[in-house]
Structure formats: C-alpha cells, structure tokens
Design a protein around this motif. Structure first.
Motif, PDB file in Angstrom:
ATOM      1  N   PHE A  14       0.887  -1.166  -0.012  1.00 22.39           N
ATOM      2  CA  PHE A  14      -0.120   0.037   0.056  1.00 22.39           C
ATOM      3  C   PHE A  14       1.081   1.206   0.187  1.00 22.39           C
ATOM      4  O   PHE A  14       1.842   1.082   0.540  1.00 22.39           O
ATOM      5  N   ARG A  16       1.248   4.841   1.386  1.00 23.45           N
ATOM      6  CA  ARG A  16       0.821   5.893   2.347  1.00 23.45           C
ATOM      7  C   ARG A  16       0.758   7.329   1.801  1.00 23.45           C
ATOM      8  O   ARG A  16       1.586   7.505   0.680  1.00 23.45           O
ATOM      9  N   ALA A  30       2.287  -4.877   3.261  1.00 20.03           N
ATOM     10  CA  ALA A  30       1.132  -5.432   4.216  1.00 20.03           C
ATOM     11  C   ALA A  30       1.304  -6.850   4.145  1.00 20.03           C
ATOM     12  O   ALA A  30       0.877  -7.513   5.380  1.00 20.03           O
ATOM     13  N   SER A  50      -2.858  -7.408  15.653  1.00 23.40           N
ATOM     14  CA  SER A  50      -3.115  -6.530  14.814  1.00 23.40           C
ATOM     15  C   SER A  50      -2.084  -5.685  14.015  1.00 23.40           C
ATOM     16  O   SER A  50      -1.147  -5.579  14.500  1.00 23.40           O
ATOM     17  N   GLY A  51      -2.519  -5.594  12.871  1.00 22.92           N
ATOM     18  CA  GLY A  51      -1.635  -4.850  11.633  1.00 22.92           C
ATOM     19  C   GLY A  51      -0.582  -5.908  11.063  1.00 22.92           C
ATOM     20  O   GLY A  51       0.373  -5.316  10.157  1.00 22.92           O
ATOM     21  N   SER A  52      -0.763  -7.172  11.415  1.00 22.01           N
ATOM     22  CA  SER A  52       0.313  -8.213  10.809  1.00 22.01           C
ATOM     23  C   SER A  52      -0.004  -8.342   9.293  1.00 22.01           C
ATOM     24  O   SER A  52       0.854  -9.276   8.658  1.00 22.01           O
ATOM     25  N   GLY A  53      -1.274  -7.975   8.831  1.00 25.61           N
ATOM     26  CA  GLY A  53      -1.436  -8.302   7.544  1.00 25.61           C
ATOM     27  C   GLY A  53      -2.397  -9.330   7.058  1.00 25.61           C
ATOM     28  O   GLY A  53      -2.763  -9.834   5.884  1.00 25.61           O
ATOM     29  N   LYS A  54      -3.184  -9.906   8.355  1.00 19.91           N
ATOM     30  CA  LYS A  54      -4.275 -10.942   8.352  1.00 19.91           C
ATOM     31  C   LYS A  54      -5.395 -10.575   7.308  1.00 19.91           C
ATOM     32  O   LYS A  54      -5.688 -11.241   6.200  1.00 19.91           O
ATOM     33  N   SER A  55      -5.922  -9.426   7.556  1.00 22.58           N
ATOM     34  CA  SER A  55      -6.961  -9.249   6.774  1.00 22.58           C
ATOM     35  C   SER A  55      -6.802  -8.831   5.310  1.00 22.58           C
ATOM     36  O   SER A  55      -7.360  -9.016   4.357  1.00 22.58           O
ATOM     37  N   THR A  56      -5.601  -8.346   5.085  1.00 24.71           N
ATOM     38  CA  THR A  56      -5.256  -7.739   3.871  1.00 24.71           C
ATOM     39  C   THR A  56      -5.412  -9.064   2.787  1.00 24.71           C
ATOM     40  O   THR A  56      -5.301  -9.377   1.770  1.00 24.71           O
TER      41      THR A  56
HETATM   42  P1  ADP Z   1      -4.388  -7.489  10.206  1.00 23.29           P
HETATM   43  O1  ADP Z   1      -5.728  -7.800   9.646  1.00 23.29           O
HETATM   44  O2  ADP Z   1      -3.663  -8.343  10.824  1.00 23.29           O
HETATM   45  O3  ADP Z   1      -4.849  -6.436  11.551  1.00 23.29           O
HETATM   46  P2  ADP Z   1      -4.117  -5.623   8.157  1.00 23.29           P
HETATM   47  O4  ADP Z   1      -4.106  -6.520   6.949  1.00 23.29           O
HETATM   48  O5  ADP Z   1      -5.616  -4.806   8.285  1.00 23.29           O
HETATM   49  O6  ADP Z   1      -3.579  -6.561   9.293  1.00 23.29           O
HETATM   50  O7  ADP Z   1      -2.963  -4.512   7.738  1.00 23.29           O
HETATM   51  C1  ADP Z   1      -1.634  -4.887   7.638  1.00 23.29           C
HETATM   52  C2  ADP Z   1      -1.039  -3.392   7.201  1.00 23.29           C
HETATM   53  O8  ADP Z   1      -1.264  -2.861   5.993  1.00 23.29           O
HETATM   54  C3  ADP Z   1      -1.146  -2.387   8.231  1.00 23.29           C
HETATM   55  O9  ADP Z   1       0.093  -1.824   8.487  1.00 23.29           O
HETATM   56  C4  ADP Z   1      -2.195  -1.553   7.703  1.00 23.29           C
HETATM   57  O10 ADP Z   1      -1.905  -0.266   8.066  1.00 23.29           O
HETATM   58  C5  ADP Z   1      -1.794  -1.663   6.419  1.00 23.29           C
HETATM   59  N1  ADP Z   1      -3.075  -1.361   5.538  1.00 23.29           N
HETATM   60  C6  ADP Z   1      -4.156  -2.218   5.433  1.00 23.29           C
HETATM   61  N2  ADP Z   1      -5.013  -2.009   4.535  1.00 23.29           N
HETATM   62  C7  ADP Z   1      -4.838  -0.775   3.917  1.00 23.29           C
HETATM   63  C8  ADP Z   1      -5.128   0.222   3.007  1.00 23.29           C
HETATM   64  N3  ADP Z   1      -6.380  -0.027   2.199  1.00 23.29           N
HETATM   65  N4  ADP Z   1      -4.481   1.400   2.633  1.00 23.29           N
HETATM   66  C9  ADP Z   1      -3.279   1.658   3.133  1.00 23.29           C
HETATM   67  N5  ADP Z   1      -2.563   0.757   4.195  1.00 23.29           N
HETATM   68  C10 ADP Z   1      -3.350  -0.256   4.708  1.00 23.29           C
END
Ligand code: ADP
Length: 283
Positions: A14, A16, A30, A50-56
């Motif tokens: 991503f 920023r 991510a 949290s923030g490790s990339g799971k949702s992505t």
């Molecule tokens: P988790 O699900 O493990 O909490 P995420 O996948 O949400 O982690 O996020 C992983 C990293 O990617 C984080 O640093 C988050 O800030 C970044 N990130 C996730 N989605 C976006 C986005 N749409 N734009 C910019 N940064 C993103």
C-alpha cells in the motif's frame, strides 16, 4: 491432489500519503512473499497481532483485492487472472463468516432473506427450493425454522453468528473463511460458536481458513497454523507441534502470552478445551 488454496509468493503493498511534496510516497508491505498450499479438508489457521496483514491476505484470497506480487489459486484456478471472469464461481466456492455478526447482518432484512441472499445472488434454485434450503440450514445451525421470519435484532450475538454461518453454507461452498468469528462474542458463547464451526466443517466436508489474533482459539479449531508478523509467515506448523516445539522466537513470544493449559486436559473435546482456555484467558 490439487490444493484447495495455493498462495505463491503473494505480496501486497500500500502507498501511504506523502507528508511532503518532495518525498516519495512511503510503501507499506502489508503482505510479503507468502507461499503455502492448503489441502482439501484442512483447517488452516492464521494468527498474528493487529496490523500483521491477516485481513489484507484474506481479502486477496476472497478475490476482493489483488496481490501486488505472486498468485493465488483456488482449486487450481488462478483467481486474479484477467479478465476476472471466474469471480461468480469463486463467490460460490468460498464463503466468509464475518468478525462481527452485529454489523454484517442487514437489520432491515428478515433472517430467511439474509440466509438466502447468496442463493439469490447466484440465481440458485426456485423461491420454494430456497425456502426449503433456508429451513434446513437454520436447523443445522441450531435455530428454529420460524427464525426465518424474524429480524437480526431479535437474536443474541451467538445466534446472529449462527445466522452468519447458515448464510455462508447456503451455496454449498468448498471453503469457509472465518475472520475473527468469535472475538465479538462473550466468552460463554464463544465455545458454542467454535463447536458449531467444528461441526459444520466436518458435516459439510469443508476446508477452513480461520483467522484470529488469539492463539488459544486457533489451537482448538485448526490442524495447522501460520504465524504472521509484519506481513510474513514466520512459521507454519501442525498445531500440536507449534504449541509444543515452536521454532521461531516470535512464536514462542506469542505463546508465552497464552495461559498454560493443564496437561490433564489432553484428550478432552475441542469445546471443553476452548471453554476452559477462554475462561483462563478472562481471569
Ligand atoms: P491485520 O488484519 O492483521 O490487523 P491488516 O491486513 O489490516 O492487518 O493491515 C496490515 C498493514 O497494512 C497495516 O500496516 C495497515 O495499516 C496496512 N493497510 C491495510 N489496508 C490498507 C489500505 N487500504 N491502505 C493503506 N494501508 C493499509
């Protein structure tokens, strides 16, 4: 045997926003270089803070977002090949159970219509067939058939999660993807929902991808666990091996934060163990 899901060098960056005009936009990695095969019927867990990339990673597996690098195959088919003509097929094969059943169920829709939604979307069955399928699914998840006529707010959090599971099962998927499916629930209800997931994964012959920040929950649901940190899989191992003999220092650090399980509990059912572990977590 073709893996149900193959991740091959999958990454997602991503950008920023720039803080100064002269600066190059900072890149967030991510997800980085994730490679793994998930076999049919496997219960695969992904844990990470949290923030490790799971949702992505999940969004990419579900076809909701594209990898920056690498490729993802579901049942041997690359899902991000262009043109994305196979998305309808993917929607049927792979179903999501959401984190928060409160916000993911449309409050204006009757439960019967919510459960039937994926069938209507995929144009599966006649209205009468869909009603019969909804009744059958509600029963399978432990709700009465008259639940179909009611609205989500008339149900408790655990019951709403059951509705969410029924909806996910409706189009007869091969894979359930569960994203923190119990984190919004009371401890006493969590074990019930985990037990339900356990039951339907067995009963419907599903492959499960289960994501959580909670190692104690993953332990009782998954056969194999990937530990994710800063976008990478730092360790992937069969569940018991991971808990007994973690190889990566980060895994050991995460495990140290989980309450120790009494060895005497070995051999108990997943539900009993989950209930006890979760009770211990609360103390
Ligand atoms: P988790 O699900 O493990 O909490 P995420 O996948 O949400 O982690 O996020 C992983 C990293 O990617 C984080 O640093 C988050 O800030 C970044 N990130 C996730 N989605 C976006 C986005 N749409 N734009 C910019 N940064 C993103």
């Amino acid at each position: 045997e073709t893996p149900t899901i193959s991740l091959r060098g999958v990454g997602r960056d991503f950008h920023r926003a720039r803080t100064r005009l002269t600066e190059r936009p900072p890149v967030v990695h991510a997800v980085r270089d994730v490679t793994v095969d998930i076999a049919p019927g496997e219960r695969f867990g992904i844990v990470g803070e949290s923030g490790s990339g799971k949702s992505t990673l999940l969004r990419m597996i579900c076809g909701l977002d594209r990898p920056t690098t690498g490729e993802i195959l579901v049942e041997g088919t690359p899902i991000h090949a262009s043109p994305p003509r196979r998305l309808g097929w993917l929607r049927q094969r792979l179903q999501l159970v959401f984190q928060d059943p409160m916000s993911s169920l449309d409050p204006r829709m009757r439960v019967g219509d919510i459960v039937a939604e994926p069938l209507v979307g995929q144009r599966i069955g006649t209205p009468a067939e869909r009603r019969a399928r909804v009744a059958e699914l509600l029963e399978r998840v432990g709700l009465s058939a008259d639940a179909a006529k009611r609205y989500p707010h008339q149900f408790s959090g655990g019951q709403r999660q059951r509705i969410s599971v029924a909806r996910a099962l409706a189009p007869n998927p091969a894979v359930l993807v569960a994203d923190e499916p119990v984190s919004a629930l009371d401890v006493s209800v969590r074990a019930q929902v985990l037990n339900l997931l356990d039951e339907v994964v067995d009963g419907f012959d599903l492959t499960l991808v289960f994501v959580s920040h909670d190692l104690s929950v993953v332990r009782h649901v998954c056969d194999r666990v990937a530990v994710m940190r800063q976008g990478e899989f730092v360790e992937v191992a069969p569940t018991e091996q991971l808990y007994v003999d973690a190889q990566h220092p980060y895994t050991r650090q995460l495990l140290a934060a989980v309450p120790r399980l009494d060895a005497a509990l070995a051999g108990r059912t997943a539900t009993e163990l989950a209930a006890r572990t979760l009770a211990a977590t609360e103390e």
